[in-house]
Design a protein around this motif. Structure first.
Motif, PDB file in Angstrom:
ATOM      1  N   ARG A  56     -32.068   3.702 -10.567  1.00 29.21           N
ATOM      2  CA  ARG A  56     -30.699   3.337 -10.212  1.00 29.21           C
ATOM      3  C   ARG A  56     -29.927   4.577  -9.793  1.00 29.21           C
ATOM      4  NH1 ARG A  56     -28.068   1.645 -16.061  1.00 29.21           N
ATOM      5  NH2 ARG A  56     -28.238   3.684 -17.086  1.00 29.21           N
ATOM      6  N   LEU A  57     -28.877   4.355  -9.052  1.00 29.49           N
ATOM      7  CA  LEU A  57     -28.046   5.451  -8.552  1.00 29.49           C
ATOM      8  C   LEU A  57     -27.286   6.115  -9.685  1.00 29.49           C
ATOM      9  CD1 LEU A  57     -26.587   3.689  -5.406  1.00 29.49           C
ATOM     10  CD2 LEU A  57     -28.014   5.740  -5.344  1.00 29.49           C
ATOM     11  N   THR A  58     -27.173   7.431  -9.629  1.00 28.24           N
ATOM     12  CA  THR A  58     -26.258   8.158 -10.499  1.00 28.24           C
ATOM     13  C   THR A  58     -24.867   8.066  -9.896  1.00 28.24           C
ATOM     14  OG1 THR A  58     -26.556  10.207  -9.283  1.00 28.24           O
ATOM     15  CG2 THR A  58     -28.104   9.779 -11.102  1.00 28.24           C
ATOM     16  N   PRO A  59     -23.843   8.489 -10.597  1.00 27.50           N
ATOM     17  CA  PRO A  59     -22.510   8.539  -9.964  1.00 27.50           C
ATOM     18  C   PRO A  59     -22.506   9.350  -8.675  1.00 27.50           C
ATOM     19  CG  PRO A  59     -22.304   8.766 -12.338  1.00 27.50           C
ATOM     20  CD  PRO A  59     -23.776   8.798 -12.046  1.00 27.50           C
ATOM     21  N   ALA A  60     -23.257  10.455  -8.667  1.00 25.48           N
ATOM     22  CA  ALA A  60     -23.339  11.259  -7.444  1.00 25.48           C
ATOM     23  C   ALA A  60     -24.029  10.470  -6.335  1.00 25.48           C
ATOM     24  CB  ALA A  60     -24.092  12.554  -7.720  1.00 25.48           C
ATOM     25  N   GLY A  61     -25.086   9.728  -6.698  1.00 28.56           N
ATOM     26  CA  GLY A  61     -25.782   8.916  -5.717  1.00 28.56           C
ATOM     27  C   GLY A  61     -24.908   7.805  -5.164  1.00 28.56           C
ATOM     28  N   ALA A  62     -24.117   7.178  -6.033  1.00 26.62           N
ATOM     29  CA  ALA A  62     -23.212   6.121  -5.591  1.00 26.62           C
ATOM     30  C   ALA A  62     -22.163   6.666  -4.629  1.00 26.62           C
ATOM     31  CB  ALA A  62     -22.535   5.473  -6.794  1.00 26.62           C
ATOM     32  N   ALA A  63     -21.755   7.922  -4.843  1.00 28.18           N
ATOM     33  CA  ALA A  63     -20.785   8.543  -3.941  1.00 28.18           C
ATOM     34  C   ALA A  63     -21.434   8.922  -2.607  1.00 28.18           C
ATOM     35  CB  ALA A  63     -20.189   9.782  -4.602  1.00 28.18           C
ATOM     36  N   PHE A  64     -22.706   9.291  -2.662  1.00 26.17           N
ATOM     37  CA  PHE A  64     -23.407   9.741  -1.466  1.00 26.17           C
ATOM     38  C   PHE A  64     -23.802   8.577  -0.559  1.00 26.17           C
ATOM     39  CE2 PHE A  64     -27.414  10.801   0.707  1.00 26.17           C
ATOM     40  CZ  PHE A  64     -27.052  11.964   1.384  1.00 26.17           C
ATOM     41  N   LEU A  65     -24.140   7.423  -1.145  1.00 27.69           N
ATOM     42  CA  LEU A  65     -24.718   6.312  -0.390  1.00 27.69           C
ATOM     43  C   LEU A  65     -23.843   5.829   0.774  1.00 27.69           C
ATOM     44  CD1 LEU A  65     -27.099   4.360  -0.170  1.00 27.69           C
ATOM     45  CD2 LEU A  65     -25.896   2.847  -1.763  1.00 27.69           C
ATOM     46  N   PRO A  66     -22.547   5.560   0.582  1.00 24.39           N
ATOM     47  CA  PRO A  66     -21.754   5.082   1.733  1.00 24.39           C
ATOM     48  C   PRO A  66     -21.720   6.079   2.880  1.00 24.39           C
ATOM     49  CG  PRO A  66     -20.589   4.710  -0.338  1.00 24.39           C
ATOM     50  CD  PRO A  66     -21.746   5.600  -0.651  1.00 24.39           C
ATOM     51  N   ALA A  67     -21.609   7.370   2.554  1.00 20.17           N
ATOM     52  CA  ALA A  67     -21.580   8.387   3.602  1.00 20.17           C
ATOM     53  C   ALA A  67     -22.916   8.456   4.326  1.00 20.17           C
ATOM     54  CB  ALA A  67     -21.231   9.745   2.998  1.00 20.17           C
ATOM     55  N   ALA A  68     -24.014   8.295   3.571  1.00 23.15           N
ATOM     56  CA  ALA A  68     -25.335   8.307   4.198  1.00 23.15           C
ATOM     57  C   ALA A  68     -25.471   7.142   5.171  1.00 23.15           C
ATOM     58  CB  ALA A  68     -26.420   8.233   3.124  1.00 23.15           C
ATOM     59  N   ARG A  69     -25.003   5.977   4.757  1.00 22.33           N
ATOM     60  CA  ARG A  69     -25.070   4.816   5.651  1.00 22.33           C
ATOM     61  C   ARG A  69     -24.239   5.043   6.907  1.00 22.33           C
ATOM     62  NH1 ARG A  69     -24.769   0.526   0.744  1.00 22.33           N
ATOM     63  NH2 ARG A  69     -26.968  -0.091   0.707  1.00 22.33           N
ATOM     64  N   GLN A  70     -23.062   5.642   6.750  1.00 25.24           N
ATOM     65  CA  GLN A  70     -22.215   5.921   7.903  1.00 25.24           C
ATOM     66  C   GLN A  70     -22.889   6.887   8.858  1.00 25.24           C
ATOM     67  OE1 GLN A  70     -18.464   7.248   6.334  1.00 25.24           O
ATOM     68  NE2 GLN A  70     -17.912   5.243   5.514  1.00 25.24           N
ATOM     69  N   CYS A  71     -23.556   7.903   8.310  1.00 19.41           N
ATOM     70  CA  CYS A  71     -24.260   8.870   9.157  1.00 19.41           C
ATOM     71  C   CYS A  71     -25.387   8.201   9.937  1.00 19.41           C
ATOM     72  CB  CYS A  71     -24.819  10.010   8.315  1.00 19.41           C
ATOM     73  SG  CYS A  71     -23.579  11.166   7.703  1.00 19.41           S
ATOM     74  N   LEU A  72     -26.145   7.350   9.263  1.00 20.93           N
ATOM     75  CA  LEU A  72     -27.240   6.650   9.935  1.00 20.93           C
ATOM     76  C   LEU A  72     -26.715   5.706  11.011  1.00 20.93           C
ATOM     77  CD1 LEU A  72     -29.499   5.854   6.848  1.00 20.93           C
ATOM     78  CD2 LEU A  72     -29.922   7.554   8.626  1.00 20.93           C
ATOM     79  N   ASP A  73     -25.631   5.016  10.695  1.00 18.79           N
ATOM     80  CA  ASP A  73     -25.028   4.118  11.690  1.00 18.79           C
ATOM     81  C   ASP A  73     -24.527   4.907  12.890  1.00 18.79           C
ATOM     82  OD1 ASP A  73     -25.542   1.907  10.155  1.00 18.79           O
ATOM     83  OD2 ASP A  73     -23.520   1.763   9.311  1.00 18.79           O
ATOM     84  N   ALA A  74     -23.909   6.080  12.623  1.00 16.63           N
ATOM     85  CA  ALA A  74     -23.393   6.913  13.716  1.00 16.63           C
ATOM     86  C   ALA A  74     -24.530   7.416  14.595  1.00 16.63           C
ATOM     87  CB  ALA A  74     -22.594   8.077  13.143  1.00 16.63           C
ATOM     88  N   ALA A  75     -25.633   7.815  13.969  1.00 16.11           N
ATOM     89  CA  ALA A  75     -26.781   8.298  14.739  1.00 16.11           C
ATOM     90  C   ALA A  75     -27.365   7.183  15.594  1.00 16.11           C
ATOM     91  CB  ALA A  75     -27.839   8.859  13.792  1.00 16.11           C
ATOM     92  N   GLU A  76     -27.459   6.000  15.009  1.00 19.64           N
ATOM     93  CA  GLU A  76     -27.987   4.860  15.751  1.00 19.64           C
ATOM     94  C   GLU A  76     -27.071   4.498  16.908  1.00 19.64           C
ATOM     95  OE1 GLU A  76     -28.380   0.449  14.298  1.00 19.64           O
ATOM     96  OE2 GLU A  76     -30.151   1.552  13.637  1.00 19.64           O
ATOM     97  N   ARG A  77     -25.775   4.558  16.638  1.00 20.03           N
ATOM     98  CA  ARG A  77     -24.823   4.223  17.691  1.00 20.03           C
ATOM     99  C   ARG A  77     -24.845   5.267  18.799  1.00 20.03           C
ATOM    100  NH1 ARG A  77     -19.016   1.367  16.991  1.00 20.03           N
ATOM    101  NH2 ARG A  77     -18.364   1.449  19.167  1.00 20.03           N
ATOM    102  N   ALA A  78     -25.005   6.542  18.437  1.00 17.28           N
ATOM    103  CA  ALA A  78     -25.074   7.596  19.445  1.00 17.28           C
ATOM    104  C   ALA A  78     -26.257   7.370  20.379  1.00 17.28           C
ATOM    105  CB  ALA A  78     -25.186   8.962  18.767  1.00 17.28           C
ATOM    106  N   ALA A  79     -27.409   7.011  19.808  1.00 17.05           N
ATOM    107  CA  ALA A  79     -28.577   6.735  20.638  1.00 17.05           C
ATOM    108  C   ALA A  79     -28.341   5.530  21.533  1.00 17.05           C
ATOM    109  CB  ALA A  79     -29.791   6.509  19.740  1.00 17.05           C
ATOM    110  N   ALA A  80     -27.667   4.508  20.996  1.00 18.90           N
ATOM    111  CA  ALA A  80     -27.380   3.314  21.789  1.00 18.90           C
ATOM    112  C   ALA A  80     -26.415   3.626  22.927  1.00 18.90           C
ATOM    113  CB  ALA A  80     -26.808   2.224  20.895  1.00 18.90           C
TER     114      ALA A  80
END
Length: 299
Positions: A56-80
């Motif tokens: 399970r996520l630690t508090p640090a992991g829970a804080a990191f997860l939304p930003a990680a998803r945003q980065c992946l979405d941004a990268a995918e959108r940049a390629a698109a």
């Protein structure tokens, strides 16, 4: 910090398992674990708590997860966006809809979209309207099709009204009301109801109508899909109210006009930050322009 490391973190968070995450990402588990450990060292914090039974996520992991998803979405959108600049539509198209959508043929539109743009990965999810609006705001859904009472509008997103439709009563074929040409809310209030869960937009349409008429009703069955509503009604366990444009898709039930029925408004919604090339292309398949003024939801 690498995008691949972020993909691994998201996969572990969503599967709660290093083994299943490695399978999803098509890598051996040792490689995935090594990259996440390397990322944790770089961040100076553990992202996951690992035990013999669960991850399970630690508090640090829970804080990191939304930003990680945003980065992946941004990268995918940049390629698109790059693909779109050279005349190709690629990337992903995430569509969300309510189970009673009737203003458009979603399946037919997706079939046509896939024919035109075979390199786009399509996903589809059925949720309540309020949940879909949140997912559009968060970027998890590109285009959503909603149904709301006339007293509400999509909040925090761009939206275009597609259609308005009155609700009708849905009863079993052998129900005493089945032979009636019309019924009113007062008569319906004496029946046991099958409906969507409380505090959802689909339920609110009926709740508000009965409340405005000074009436109460017994909602004994709360389910999440219109199909299950119809099956319970067919078995004589209760009556329901559903949009008139949707009920022709149902079998085994009879519809009755409601003289003082509430109205449901259907919308197409997308992010205020703009549409991805795939989302723009999908809306074009539906003849919904995104370059014209739209009704911005409050919030």
């Amino acid at each position: 910090m690498e995008l691949q490391q972020m993909r691994y973190v998201v996969a572990v968070a969503e599967t709660s398992s290093f083994t299943r995450a490695a399978e999803r990402c098509l890598v051996v588990q040792s490689a995935l674990s090594h990259q996440i450990a390397r990322l944790e060292r770089e961040l100076g914090a553990r992202l996951f708590e690992r035990t013999s039974r669960r991850v399970r996520l630690t508090p640090a992991g829970a804080a990191f997860l939304p930003a990680a998803r945003q980065c992946l979405d941004a990268a995918e959108r940049a390629a698109a966006e790059v693909a779109a600049a050279v005349g190709e539509v690629r990337g992903r198209l995430a569509v969300g809809l309510i189970s009673t959508v009737a203003a458009i043929d979603v399946a037919g539109a997706l079939r046509e979209f896939r024919r035109r743009y075979p390199h786009v990965r399509i996903s589809l999810r059925v949720r309540a309207s309020e949940e879909l609006v949140e997912q559009v705001e968060q970027g998890a859904v590109d285009v959503a099709f909603l149904g709301l009472p006339t007293t509400a509008r999509p909040r925090g997103v761009d939206a275009r009204e597609l259609a308005r439709d009155r609700l009708v009563a849905v009863v079993a074929p052998d129900h005493p009301l089945a032979g009636e040409p019309a019924v009113d809310l007062r008569r319906l209030s004496t029946e046991v109801f099958v409906d969507l869960p409380a505090r959802t937009a689909g339920r609110a349409q009926s709740d508000q109508a009965f409340s405005a008429a000074g009436l109460s009703r017994d909602v004994a069955f709360e389910v999440t899909t219109a199909h299950l509503i119809a099956r319970l009604v067919e078995q004589g366990l209760g009556v329901a109210m559903l949009p008139s444009a949707y009920v022709p898709q149902l079998t085994g039930v009879t519809t009755v006009e409601v003289v003082d029925a509430p109205v449901r408004v259907e919308y197409a919604a997308w992010s205020r930050d703009g549409c991805s090339p795939a989302a723009t292309a999908f809306l074009a398949v539906l003849d919904i322009p995104v370059d014209l003024p739209v009704a911005h939801g409050a919030g």
